[in-house]
Scaffold this active site. Structure first.
Site, PDB file in Angstrom:
ATOM      1  N   CYS A   1       0.926  -1.220  -0.140  1.00 35.24           N
ATOM      2  CA  CYS A   1      -0.042   0.084   0.035  1.00 35.24           C
ATOM      3  C   CYS A   1       0.811   1.403  -0.217  1.00 35.24           C
ATOM      4  O   CYS A   1       1.621   1.593  -1.072  1.00 35.24           O
ATOM      5  CB  CYS A   1      -1.003   0.067   1.197  1.00 35.24           C
ATOM      6  SG  CYS A   1      -2.159   0.821   0.950  1.00 35.24           S
TER       7      CYS A   1
ATOM      8  N   ARG B   1      -2.375   7.183  -6.620  1.00 37.08           N
ATOM      9  CA  ARG B   1      -2.744   6.990  -5.059  1.00 37.08           C
ATOM     10  C   ARG B   1      -4.295   7.197  -4.819  1.00 37.08           C
ATOM     11  O   ARG B   1      -4.923   7.954  -5.809  1.00 37.08           O
ATOM     12  CB  ARG B   1      -2.184   8.095  -4.096  1.00 37.08           C
ATOM     13  CG  ARG B   1      -0.574   8.027  -4.228  1.00 37.08           C
ATOM     14  CD  ARG B   1       0.224   9.190  -3.423  1.00 37.08           C
ATOM     15  NE  ARG B   1      -0.476   9.406  -1.930  1.00 37.08           N
ATOM     16  CZ  ARG B   1      -0.254  10.192  -1.172  1.00 37.08           C
ATOM     17  NH1 ARG B   1       0.838  11.276  -1.517  1.00 37.08           N
ATOM     18  NH2 ARG B   1      -0.601  10.227   0.064  1.00 37.08           N
TER      19      ARG B   1
ATOM     20  N   ILE C   1      -7.379  -0.386   1.459  1.00 36.27           N
ATOM     21  CA  ILE C   1      -7.745   0.765   2.247  1.00 36.27           C
ATOM     22  C   ILE C   1      -6.926   2.196   1.695  1.00 36.27           C
ATOM     23  O   ILE C   1      -5.812   2.258   1.715  1.00 36.27           O
ATOM     24  CB  ILE C   1      -7.010   0.600   3.690  1.00 36.27           C
ATOM     25  CG1 ILE C   1      -7.628  -0.693   4.363  1.00 36.27           C
ATOM     26  CG2 ILE C   1      -7.535   1.619   4.567  1.00 36.27           C
ATOM     27  CD1 ILE C   1      -6.919  -1.291   5.667  1.00 36.27           C
TER      28      ILE C   1
ATOM     29  N   HIS D   1      -3.471  -4.992   1.873  1.00 37.22           N
ATOM     30  CA  HIS D   1      -2.761  -5.199   2.979  1.00 37.22           C
ATOM     31  C   HIS D   1      -2.826  -6.580   3.589  1.00 37.22           C
ATOM     32  O   HIS D   1      -3.738  -7.089   4.441  1.00 37.22           O
ATOM     33  CB  HIS D   1      -3.582  -4.340   4.081  1.00 37.22           C
ATOM     34  CG  HIS D   1      -3.312  -2.983   4.157  1.00 37.22           C
ATOM     35  ND1 HIS D   1      -2.416  -2.378   4.562  1.00 37.22           N
ATOM     36  CD2 HIS D   1      -4.108  -1.979   3.233  1.00 37.22           C
ATOM     37  CE1 HIS D   1      -2.304  -0.797   4.756  1.00 37.22           C
ATOM     38  NE2 HIS D   1      -3.441  -0.968   3.717  1.00 37.22           N
TER      39      HIS D   1
ATOM     40  N   GLU E   1      -1.210  -8.080   5.686  1.00 40.04           N
ATOM     41  CA  GLU E   1      -0.775  -8.379   7.229  1.00 40.04           C
ATOM     42  C   GLU E   1      -2.082  -8.154   8.161  1.00 40.04           C
ATOM     43  O   GLU E   1      -2.061  -8.444   9.099  1.00 40.04           O
ATOM     44  CB  GLU E   1       0.259  -7.339   7.595  1.00 40.04           C
ATOM     45  CG  GLU E   1      -0.169  -5.798   7.671  1.00 40.04           C
ATOM     46  CD  GLU E   1      -0.411  -4.994   6.220  1.00 40.04           C
ATOM     47  OE1 GLU E   1      -0.394  -5.557   5.210  1.00 40.04           O
ATOM     48  OE2 GLU E   1      -0.950  -4.076   6.372  1.00 40.04           O
TER      49      GLU E   1
HETATM   50  N1  GLN Z   1      -3.656   6.503   0.872  1.00 39.00           N
HETATM   51  C1  GLN Z   1      -2.194   6.296   1.552  1.00 39.00           C
HETATM   52  C2  GLN Z   1      -1.110   6.838   0.617  1.00 39.00           C
HETATM   53  O1  GLN Z   1      -1.497   7.546  -0.528  1.00 39.00           O
HETATM   54  C3  GLN Z   1      -2.171   4.730   1.489  1.00 39.00           C
HETATM   55  C4  GLN Z   1      -2.961   3.869   2.028  1.00 39.00           C
HETATM   56  C5  GLN Z   1      -2.483   2.850   2.911  1.00 39.00           C
HETATM   57  O2  GLN Z   1      -1.358   2.530   3.009  1.00 39.00           O
HETATM   58  N2  GLN Z   1      -3.360   1.974   3.490  1.00 39.00           N
HETATM   59  O3  GLN Z   1      -0.224   7.218   1.168  1.00 39.00           O
END
Ligand code: GLN
Length: 208
Positions: free
Chosen positions: A87, A113, A142, A179, A181
């Site tokens: 992420c 992003r 997320i 994610h 984890e």
């Molecule tokens: N939206 C976050 C970013 O752009 C990443 C989100 C995440 O790591 N769950 O840094």
């Protein structure tokens, strides 16, 4: 509690500036590795592999840059340290994110992003991931980034049903939008630990 790792367990650090560090430490231990927190450049001397966790990539990048960690990681990765970005960690590894922010870079992808917009800030989906046996992986997204360009050296490991790329590998670099984890499924951590173990024995042999 995970059992104590065997003496020859691979040592996997987690960049511990901000984000879901504890969850990765737990998953590494559950997959049979020896986890540690990476807070300063010297910590990188004692690991065989590195995970860049999810969180907020601008915050991690700015604080990591101030601590000298981004350049130290860049150097270690160029020397052959296996690294996995999840992420926000994938964003940090990307060569290009379409805006100015401190990055580690090296992974020949362009990332967008927060690619799923407000309505679907978070969602879960069953994903087929290349290299994983025993069925699909429950992937938790997320405010996730996606890979919108992958260079010729990049292997695509997983796509959403609409073709969007959400997991990639380039040599010793692994990147996932989601994610792993946050679920009890440690197959991706096991896969990364295998990459780390293979690289450790290759570099031991070249030194022998
Ligand atoms: N939206 C976050 C970013 O752009 C990443 C989100 C995440 O790591 N769950 O840094």
């Amino acid at each position: 509690m995970s059992p104590a790792p065997p003496d020859d367990a691979v040592r996997v650090g987690v960049l511990a500036i901000q984000g879901d560090v504890a969850e990765h430490l737990r998953s590494i231990a559950a997959a049979g590795g020896r986890p540690s927190r990476i807070r300063r450049p010297a910590d990188l001397n004692d690991i065989d592999g590195l995970i860049l966790p999810g969180g907020e990539s601008t915050t991690i990048g700015m604080l990591g840059g101030e601590a000298g960690l981004l350049s130290a990681i860049r150097l270690r990765v160029a020397e052959g340290l296996p690294v996995w970005g999840t992420c926000a960690g994938l964003i940090l590894l990307a060569q290009d994110v379409g805006q100015a922010q401190p990055l580690i870079g090296g992974l020949d992808v362009t990332v967008a992003r927060n690619a799923f917009g407000r309505q679907v800030d978070s969602f879960e989906v069953d994903l087929d991931v290349a290299g994983l046996t025993d069925g699909p992986f429950r992937a938790v997204f997320i405010r996730a980034p996606v890979v919108c360009r992958a260079g010729p050296a990049v292997e695509v490991l997983a796509r959403l049903n609409d073709g969007t790329i959400v997991a990639v590998r380039q040599g010793l670099m692994l990147g996932t939008s989601f994610h792993p984890e946050l679920t009890g499924d440690h197959r991706l951590h096991t896969l990364f630990l295998r990459m780390v173990a293979a690289q450790r024995s290759a570099s031991r042999q070249s030194r022998a």
